[in-house]
Enzyme design. Structure first.
Site, short mmCIF file in Angstrom:
data_model
loop_
_atom_site.label_atom_id
_atom_site.label_comp_id
_atom_site.label_asym_id
_atom_site.label_seq_id
_atom_site.Cartn_x
_atom_site.Cartn_y
_atom_site.Cartn_z
N LYS A 13 0.82 -1.22 0.00
CA LYS A 13 0.00 0.00 0.00
C LYS A 13 0.85 1.27 0.00
CE LYS A 13 -2.17 -0.83 3.82
NZ LYS A 13 -1.54 -2.08 4.24
N ARG A 88 -9.42 1.68 9.09
CA ARG A 88 -9.12 0.26 9.25
C ARG A 88 -10.29 -0.51 9.84
NH1 ARG A 88 -3.02 -1.05 10.68
NH2 ARG A 88 -2.02 0.61 9.53
N ARG A 127 11.25 -6.29 4.58
CA ARG A 127 11.16 -4.88 4.98
C ARG A 127 11.78 -4.67 6.36
NH1 ARG A 127 5.35 -2.04 5.68
NH2 ARG A 127 5.40 -3.14 7.65
N ARG A 133 13.04 -1.92 10.75
CA ARG A 133 11.79 -1.62 11.44
C ARG A 133 11.56 -2.61 12.57
NH1 ARG A 133 7.48 0.45 7.00
NH2 ARG A 133 6.09 0.04 8.73
N ARG A 144 -0.67 -8.75 13.25
CA ARG A 144 -1.27 -7.78 12.33
C ARG A 144 -2.13 -8.45 11.27
NH1 ARG A 144 3.92 -4.04 11.66
NH2 ARG A 144 3.67 -2.82 13.54
#
Length: 194
Positions: A13, A88, A127, A133, A144
């Site tokens: 996204k 969301r 990622r 991260r 998640r």
């Protein structure tokens, strides 16, 4: 245009939002970026957000709604925007509709990126390694995905019922997905100008 891009974590996204925003000359509004900026600056809102993000939980609606409402009131959103990561939940959908109502505007379309589960996990782990991260651990990734299925997936039904949902295959390279989205946007723009 006023757009929303949705899809599970790792669907691309954020990456695709930047392409779409440039193409349409509208701001891309990412709640994830807003949260991380507040966390890095150690603002009171950031401290609240950090607790939830590190646990793989959604930041409370009250905090999220306030940040998005403030952002949408800025002048660069007057001619359109692209939301990434908000709403969301169905409760956030209702809040967004309330925020947009005074200006007699609403979303023009919702683009949903559909990606295979194994691809999502692979992308998120990559990622985490490449961007450092800390909020992308294996446990957080799993949590998640569960939250997305439970809370965010119902949005697709809602927006489909409104005739706003456009499903795009999010598997493949960034360029392939961008080309599929561009085709969808061309169709949307053709409809709005005809």
């Amino acid at each position: 245009m006023r757009l929303l891009i949705i899809g599970p974590p790792g669907s691309g996204k954020g990456t695709q939002a930047l392409h779409i925003a440039r193409r349409l000359a509208v701001p891309a509004i990412s709640t994830g970026d807003i949260f991380r900026a507040n966390v890095a600056a150690e603002t009171p809102m950031g401290r609240i957000a950090r607790e939830y993000m590190e646990a793989g939980e959604y930041v409370p609606d009250q905090v999220t709604n306030t940040m998005v409402r403030d952002r949408l009131s800025e002048s660069d959103c007057a001619s359109g925007f692209l939301l990434d990561g908000y709403p969301r939940t169905l409760q956030q959908v209702a809040e967004l509709e309330t925020v947009l109502a005074p200006s007699d505007s609403a979303l023009d379309a919702v683009i949903e990126l559909a990606v295979d589960q194994d691809v999502l996990i692979e992308r998120l782990l990559l990622r985490a390694r490449s961007q450092g991260r800390a909020d992308d651990t294996a446990e957080v990734i799993s949590r998640r995905q569960e939250l997305y299925t439970a809370q965010t997936a119902p949005l697709t039904r809602h927006y489909a019922d409104l005739g706003l949902l456009h499903l795009v295959d999010g598997n493949g390279s960034v360029e392939d997905v961008a080309a599929r989205i561009a085709l969808t946007l061309d169709q949307l723009l053709a409809r709005t100008t005809s």
